[in-house]
Enzyme design. Structure first.
Site, mmCIF file in Angstrom:
data_model
loop_
_atom_site.group_PDB
_atom_site.id
_atom_site.type_symbol
_atom_site.label_atom_id
_atom_site.label_comp_id
_atom_site.label_asym_id
_atom_site.label_seq_id
_atom_site.Cartn_x
_atom_site.Cartn_y
_atom_site.Cartn_z
ATOM 1 N N ASN A 149 2.729 2.381 11.374
ATOM 2 C CA ASN A 149 3.292 3.659 10.911
ATOM 3 C C ASN A 149 2.822 4.882 11.687
ATOM 4 O O ASN A 149 2.682 5.969 11.137
ATOM 5 C CB ASN A 149 3.025 3.847 9.420
ATOM 6 C CG ASN A 149 3.707 2.784 8.587
ATOM 7 O OD1 ASN A 149 4.385 1.901 9.116
ATOM 8 N ND2 ASN A 149 3.541 2.839 7.280
ATOM 9 N N PRO A 154 0.833 -1.209 0.000
ATOM 10 C CA PRO A 154 0.000 0.000 0.000
ATOM 11 C C PRO A 154 0.864 1.253 0.000
ATOM 12 O O PRO A 154 1.820 1.356 0.765
ATOM 13 C CB PRO A 154 -0.799 -0.122 1.307
ATOM 14 C CG PRO A 154 0.035 -1.002 2.181
ATOM 15 C CD PRO A 154 0.738 -1.953 1.266
ATOM 16 N N MET A 155 0.529 2.191 -0.880
ATOM 17 C CA MET A 155 1.310 3.432 -0.987
ATOM 18 C C MET A 155 0.389 4.615 -1.240
ATOM 19 O O MET A 155 -0.356 4.617 -2.221
ATOM 20 C CB MET A 155 2.318 3.330 -2.144
ATOM 21 C CG MET A 155 3.440 2.348 -1.909
ATOM 22 S SD MET A 155 4.494 2.213 -3.364
ATOM 23 C CE MET A 155 3.444 1.228 -4.453
ATOM 24 N N THR A 156 0.447 5.597 -0.371
ATOM 25 C CA THR A 156 -0.304 6.827 -0.578
ATOM 26 C C THR A 156 0.198 7.522 -1.839
ATOM 27 O O THR A 156 1.399 7.731 -1.998
ATOM 28 C CB THR A 156 -0.131 7.768 0.630
ATOM 29 O OG1 THR A 156 -0.630 7.119 1.803
ATOM 30 C CG2 THR A 156 -0.874 9.073 0.422
ATOM 31 N N ARG A 200 -1.653 -4.953 9.430
ATOM 32 C CA ARG A 200 -0.290 -4.475 9.220
ATOM 33 C C ARG A 200 0.256 -3.795 10.470
ATOM 34 O O ARG A 200 -0.432 -3.004 11.109
ATOM 35 C CB ARG A 200 -0.240 -3.490 8.048
ATOM 36 C CG ARG A 200 1.196 -3.122 7.672
ATOM 37 C CD ARG A 200 1.266 -2.129 6.535
ATOM 38 N NE ARG A 200 2.653 -1.941 6.109
ATOM 39 C CZ ARG A 200 3.046 -1.009 5.258
ATOM 40 N NH1 ARG A 200 2.175 -0.167 4.738
ATOM 41 N NH2 ARG A 200 4.323 -0.901 4.925
ATOM 42 N N TYR A 237 -0.083 5.565 13.006
ATOM 43 C CA TYR A 237 -1.472 5.976 12.850
ATOM 44 C C TYR A 237 -2.308 5.508 14.051
ATOM 45 O O TYR A 237 -1.768 5.097 15.066
ATOM 46 C CB TYR A 237 -2.011 5.501 11.505
ATOM 47 C CG TYR A 237 -1.239 6.107 10.348
ATOM 48 C CD1 TYR A 237 -1.031 7.491 10.282
ATOM 49 C CD2 TYR A 237 -0.675 5.323 9.346
ATOM 50 C CE1 TYR A 237 -0.295 8.066 9.248
ATOM 51 C CE2 TYR A 237 0.055 5.883 8.311
ATOM 52 C CZ TYR A 237 0.246 7.254 8.269
ATOM 53 O OH TYR A 237 0.983 7.821 7.251
ATOM 54 N N GLN A 272 -6.743 -1.157 1.833
ATOM 55 C CA GLN A 272 -6.228 -0.867 3.172
ATOM 56 C C GLN A 272 -7.142 0.153 3.851
ATOM 57 O O GLN A 272 -7.358 1.250 3.334
ATOM 58 C CB GLN A 272 -4.803 -0.321 3.107
ATOM 59 C CG GLN A 272 -4.150 -0.223 4.481
ATOM 60 C CD GLN A 272 -2.798 0.456 4.445
ATOM 61 O OE1 GLN A 272 -2.702 1.623 4.087
ATOM 62 N NE2 GLN A 272 -1.755 -0.280 4.811
ATOM 63 N N GLY A 301 7.130 -1.764 -2.523
ATOM 64 C CA GLY A 301 6.508 -0.462 -2.653
ATOM 65 C C GLY A 301 6.984 0.284 -3.874
ATOM 66 O O GLY A 301 6.475 0.101 -4.980
#
Length: 364
Positions: free
Chosen positions: A179, A24-26, A228, A181, A101, A321
């Site tokens: 991460n 997953p990548m923003t 995750r 969050y 995600q 990624g």
């Protein structure tokens, strides 16, 4: 010639043609009022990468309150569900598998996203980080400590988002508990000083996470849920490793053996933690003996390192990624031992297709 472990199928709750996972990548491409994933951008982007054994989408906020970065697509409104339907259809038309995600950033946000209201967290402690707002990067603020009512409402937000993911055609979901969050903020002492049922003991600090997991599995089968974690995250996103950090993640991972999940997704340390007291430097090797299910690992792997960690038995799947940003055909390039294209970091978070859907396939 011996087949690369990365290119072998995987079948255990989740059935994949290979073990090369798109992490997953923003990417901040949902540049529209409704924060909807669109067919011409997200749809094409993920379709191009459908040869991955599994695609995990960028973090998708479960509510308006959950947002903390510009132009990230949500999964809490009807319009967002309809947008994601077009994305999943494109991936499925290419025989791909795609999880979404589910995301709540907690205190890694800014009042600019919330009509001036404070973001929420476990406790009222400023992470002293930065939030990428519509007005550029801004320093984070001291968040509002969540009330019990806030926690219960957020449990429902994740449950509703999971149901929306099913409606949108996703093959599964990944619960973003990593991460720095929201869930990570409950796990760690540096961000959680609560004295109620959600703070203090390891059981209490992880209660919120398991309440969400238990709520989600009422609307989506457990074997379609991944989770995750980033256990040794230190010095980033307001996180600090202390003597309780690794024992907390050990408790979580062991308890997850009682579930029947798609996978547990772990990140190797983002920074050098060799000299950080209480940190674990080799996450996969440390946690592999503790978990009986599918273990996915992430952390600057190339092809050879990915094959080696699978060969060693320290992980079952490897998530990539940035290589997937500039190499939509990453699996084919691994298979044919082709040179990888370089990514352009200046277009990681910019609008439109440049640096997003215009990277060529090797065959082109």
């Amino acid at each position: 010639m011996k087949t690369q472990p990365l290119l072998t199928p995987y079948h255990k709750n989740i059935s994949l043609p290979n073990r090369v996972v798109m992490a997953p990548m923003t990417r901040s491409r949902a540049d529209n009022t409704e924060k909807v994933a669109t067919d011409d951008l997200q749809g094409l982007y993920y379709e191009q990468r459908a040869s991955a054994g599994l695609i995990i989408t960028e973090g998708s906020q479960v509510s308006k309150e959950a947002v903390g970065y510009i132009n990230t697509p949500g999964i809490h409104s009807k319009a967002q569900v309809e947008g994601w339907k077009k994305v999943t259809q494109r991936v499925h038309d290419k025989d791909g598998t795609i999880f979404i995600q589910l995301w709540h950033v907690g205190r890694i946000s800014h009042p600019d996203f919330h009509d001036g209201d404070l973001p929420v967290s476990a406790s009222a402690i400023n992470p002293n980080a930065e939030s990428y707002t519509p007005n550029g990067f801004k320093d984070t603020v001291t968040p509002k400590a969540m009330t019990i009512a806030d926690i219960k409402r957020t449990v429902e937000d994740f449950k509703n988002a999971a149901a929306n993911a099913v409606e949108a055609g996703f093959d599964g979901i990944e619960l973003h508990s990593s991460n720095g969050y929201l869930f990570h903020q409950f796990f760690n002492n540096c961000s959680n000083t609560r004295t109620d049922d959600y703070g203090g003991s390891i059981e209490n600090k992880t209660r919120f996470f398991f309440e969400v997991l238990d709520a989600m599995k009422t609307v989506i089968p457990q074997e379609k849920i991944g989770v995750r974690f980033n256990p040794s995250l230190h010095g980033l996103f307001g996180m600090t490793v202390d003597e309780d950090t690794i024992p907390t993640f050990e408790y979580i991972i062991k308890k997850l053996n009682a579930y029947n999940l798609a996978y547990v997704h772990l990140s190797e340390p983002f920074t050098d933690v060799t000299d950080v007291p209480f940190a674990v430097t080799d996450i996969a090797k440390h946690f592999r003996p503790l978990y009986n299910g599918t273990l996915m690992i992430n952390g600057d792997f190339d092809r050879d390192k990915g094959n080696m960690i699978l060969e060693a038995g320290d992980a079952d799947l490897v998530a990539y990624g940035k290589p997937f940003i500039s190499n939509p055909d990453l699996v084919a390039r691994f298979e044919q031992d082709l040179e990888l294209a370089d990514w352009d970091k200046d277009t990681f978070y910019t609008p439109e297709k440049k640096g997003y859907t215009d990277y060529p396939f090797a065959s082109e």
